[in-house]
Structure formats: C-alpha cells, structure tokens
Design a protein around this motif. Sequence first.
Motif, PDB file in Angstrom:
ATOM      1  N   ARG A   1      11.548   2.995  -9.731  1.00  0.00           N
ATOM      2  CA  ARG A   1      12.747   2.204  -9.457  1.00  0.00           C
ATOM      3  C   ARG A   1      13.253   2.466  -8.020  1.00  0.00           C
ATOM      4  O   ARG A   1      13.578   1.536  -7.285  1.00  0.00           O
ATOM      5  N   LEU A   2      13.262   3.737  -7.665  1.00  0.00           N
ATOM      6  CA  LEU A   2      13.740   4.131  -6.333  1.00  0.00           C
ATOM      7  C   LEU A   2      12.865   3.527  -5.228  1.00  0.00           C
ATOM      8  O   LEU A   2      13.356   2.948  -4.262  1.00  0.00           O
ATOM      9  N   ARG A   3      11.560   3.665  -5.400  1.00  0.00           N
ATOM     10  CA  ARG A   3      10.642   3.185  -4.363  1.00  0.00           C
ATOM     11  C   ARG A   3      10.641   1.666  -4.267  1.00  0.00           C
ATOM     12  O   ARG A   3      10.506   1.090  -3.198  1.00  0.00           O
TER      13      ARG A   3
ATOM     14  N   LYS B   1      -0.398   2.779 -10.334  1.00  0.00           N
ATOM     15  CA  LYS B   1      -1.796   2.381 -10.498  1.00  0.00           C
ATOM     16  C   LYS B   1      -2.041   1.079  -9.743  1.00  0.00           C
ATOM     17  O   LYS B   1      -3.044   0.901  -9.071  1.00  0.00           O
ATOM     18  N   VAL B   2      -1.116   0.148  -9.929  1.00  0.00           N
ATOM     19  CA  VAL B   2      -1.259  -1.176  -9.321  1.00  0.00           C
ATOM     20  C   VAL B   2       0.114  -1.655  -8.853  1.00  0.00           C
ATOM     21  O   VAL B   2       1.107  -1.449  -9.541  1.00  0.00           O
ATOM     22  N   VAL B   3       0.148  -2.279  -7.688  1.00  0.00           N
ATOM     23  CA  VAL B   3       1.350  -3.001  -7.257  1.00  0.00           C
ATOM     24  C   VAL B   3       0.912  -4.420  -6.926  1.00  0.00           C
ATOM     25  O   VAL B   3      -0.110  -4.611  -6.249  1.00  0.00           O
ATOM     26  N   ALA B   4       1.642  -5.388  -7.424  1.00  0.00           N
ATOM     27  CA  ALA B   4       1.303  -6.776  -7.109  1.00  0.00           C
ATOM     28  C   ALA B   4       2.562  -7.534  -6.709  1.00  0.00           C
ATOM     29  O   ALA B   4       3.645  -7.262  -7.222  1.00  0.00           O
TER      30      ALA B   4
ATOM     31  N   ASP C   1       0.828  -1.212   0.000  1.00  0.00           N
ATOM     32  CA  ASP C   1       0.000   0.000   0.000  1.00  0.00           C
ATOM     33  C   ASP C   1       0.866   1.267   0.000  1.00  0.00           C
ATOM     34  O   ASP C   1       0.548   2.245  -0.668  1.00  0.00           O
ATOM     35  N   ARG C   2       1.973   1.209   0.744  1.00  0.00           N
ATOM     36  CA  ARG C   2       2.864   2.367   0.776  1.00  0.00           C
ATOM     37  C   ARG C   2       3.530   2.562  -0.590  1.00  0.00           C
ATOM     38  O   ARG C   2       3.692   3.671  -1.072  1.00  0.00           O
ATOM     39  N   LEU C   3       3.883   1.441  -1.200  1.00  0.00           N
ATOM     40  CA  LEU C   3       4.526   1.517  -2.520  1.00  0.00           C
ATOM     41  C   LEU C   3       3.582   2.136  -3.555  1.00  0.00           C
ATOM     42  O   LEU C   3       4.010   2.925  -4.409  1.00  0.00           O
TER      43      LEU C   3
END
Lengths: 196, 160
Positions: free
Chosen positions: B116-118, B30-33, B21-23
């Motif tokens: 990339r950083l996050r 839009k989406v992180v999986a 969620d933080r990412l």
Amino acid sequence: MSFINYMAREINCKLVYYGPGLCGKTTNLQYIYERTNPEAKGKMISLATETERTLFFDFLPLSLGEIRGFKTRFHLYTVPGQVFYDASRKLILKGVDGVIFVADSQIERTEANLESVENLRGNLAEQGYSLDKLPYVIQYNKRDLPNVASVEELRQMLNPTNQPDFEAVARTGVGVFDTLKAVAKLVLTELRKGGT
Amino acid sequence: MVNPQMVMYEEEFNQIQTVVDRLVRDANAKVVAIVDKNGQLIAGGGDIDNVDTTSLASLLAGNVAATGGMAKLLKENEFATQFHEGEKANIYIQLVGRQVIVVVIFDARSSLGLVRLRVKKGGDELNNIFEALSKKVAQPGKDSPFAEITDEDIDNLFND
C-alpha cells in the motif's frame, strides 16, 4: 476507445456483441475461438452462471495481422442479454469502438430484439455515444430455425439506417466471420479519420 | 469526442516502466501491471511472463468497472482501492487518475502495508506521467498513424 501503442507497435480496439438473451452472442465468440489459429487468439473468458448464461461478459482477444507495421488487436466482448443485467451491460459498453447487434430471427423474439436495440441506444447515449455514429453492424441469427421472420421484416424493424447486415447461423458458423470482418473494417476506417 | 484515443509513446512508456520496475523491487511484488480502465495492458514488470496478462487486464477492468458501478449506487465517487487475499497470492488494486489501474500481485514475502505504501508513492508518479501524456496527445499535429491507410490495407488484413 482504441489504444495506439507506439512502443509495442500495436493498435487495440474493443468490439461489443449486443442483443437479447439467448440470441447467440456467446455462440458467435465460441465459433470465432474454435476457428481461429492458436497464434492469433488468446484465452476465451466466460463469466457465466452455472447454467451457462452470461453473467457479466465473455472476452476473446484476437490478432488480425499488421497494417503499416502496427499489429491490429481486437478485444471481443459480449454483454449479458437478460433484461435484469442492465447495469453490467452499461459497464461493458465503456470505451467501445464498434458494436455488433445480434438479433434472434425467431418471430416470437421480435419484441425482445426491439427492446434490446432501444436499450443499446439508451445505454450508449448515457455515455455520450450515438449508435448512429459508431461503427455498427447487425446480424440476423438463427436463420436455420423454422419460425423465423423474413430478412426484409427484420431489416425494416432493426435496421432503418441501412447498416451492414448479415444472415447467420452462429451455431454452425454461417455469417459469423462476415459479421466480424464488416465491423472490424468499419472500426479501422474510423481510425483513419483519426478517431474523431 | 467522448473518449479521446489512448496513445502510448516510447518516452512515456520508458518512464512508466521505470516506475513499475522500482515498484516490483520496493514492494517485494511478484508482478506489477498497469492497465487502462478499458482492459488494455499498458506496462508490466516482475514475473509477468508467467501470467496471462491479456486475460488479467480484461478481468481487472471488469472488476474495477463493477466496483465503480457499486460506488455510484452508494453515491460514492469511486472505491479507489481493492484487495483480494488468497492462500498464496494476493492482489492489490489501486486506481490512479481517471483512467489507469495499478495492480500488484504479491505473496508472503511482502505485506499489505508495504504494498500500500509503495503503490501510493508510485501512483503519484504514474499520475503525473499519464497527465503529461494526455496533454501531449491532445496537442494538434499528433495525427494517427492510421490517417493514411488505404482501403486496400484494410482489405489485405482479411485475405485469408
């Protein structure tokens, strides 16, 4: 490698359909897809060439129902059967929980069947699996064609260890679900042992 | 056994979800999986309900496996990062540890550099969580919930 998710109360298992080119692996998945209720299946993905030969894999996610409050989900994959796609076949076997070998019953495919089963054994061994220890069933497909070997002959050649085996005509669905159920049962039975 | 069973408990899931969620926020994604290398979705955040995550996870795993195969041919250990640029959506894929894939879908509101950083920061955290998880799973006494299922339970699944 099965995935037990306590949070989602789900168990996920991976099944792979293996066999020589044009033996009917994709046809098995297509039939299962067509005959499964929409709520029990996800989208079927086919990574195929323009001539509809499997290039990388077909994928079909299925839900079978609940056991002891856990949803059981099976991810069905096929491998590309053509000999020169061996590198891709190896990748798809990673993390497999159960294998279905689809044999082409036609007499002229005898050698291709034998070669494919040896290839399966070798590719599994490379990853530290043994075909003799993995949940494994065999399907003798295309039984409706005129030039087929007898089941006895096929059994002798392809099933010396007496694994569950089934006659099938994947195009019309004969034997397709029997094969799937048999391997799914073996995988769940294996889970009971704790996956060791 | 070659592949120990992958197991996810509530405690670790919540930790992973927090990172995800933080990412999403920090990377303007839009989406992180989070997907395992065998194609199972572990966690997701952002606009995840509008994505067919089961298909996405399976294709990602295939993609990562194929890329890993190419790496082997070139005697590389792994290509840990992949980036696909589309007209509207972009996908950033990062391997974390031995078994986990982080995928970030983002559009023009973010940038490759930021993502990339996050992901680098979040990836380290995820790696720690998954390492602790694999140690926990390996502890004795963590029996499978399926240890006590009966033949009847299994048969019942197949009664149409």
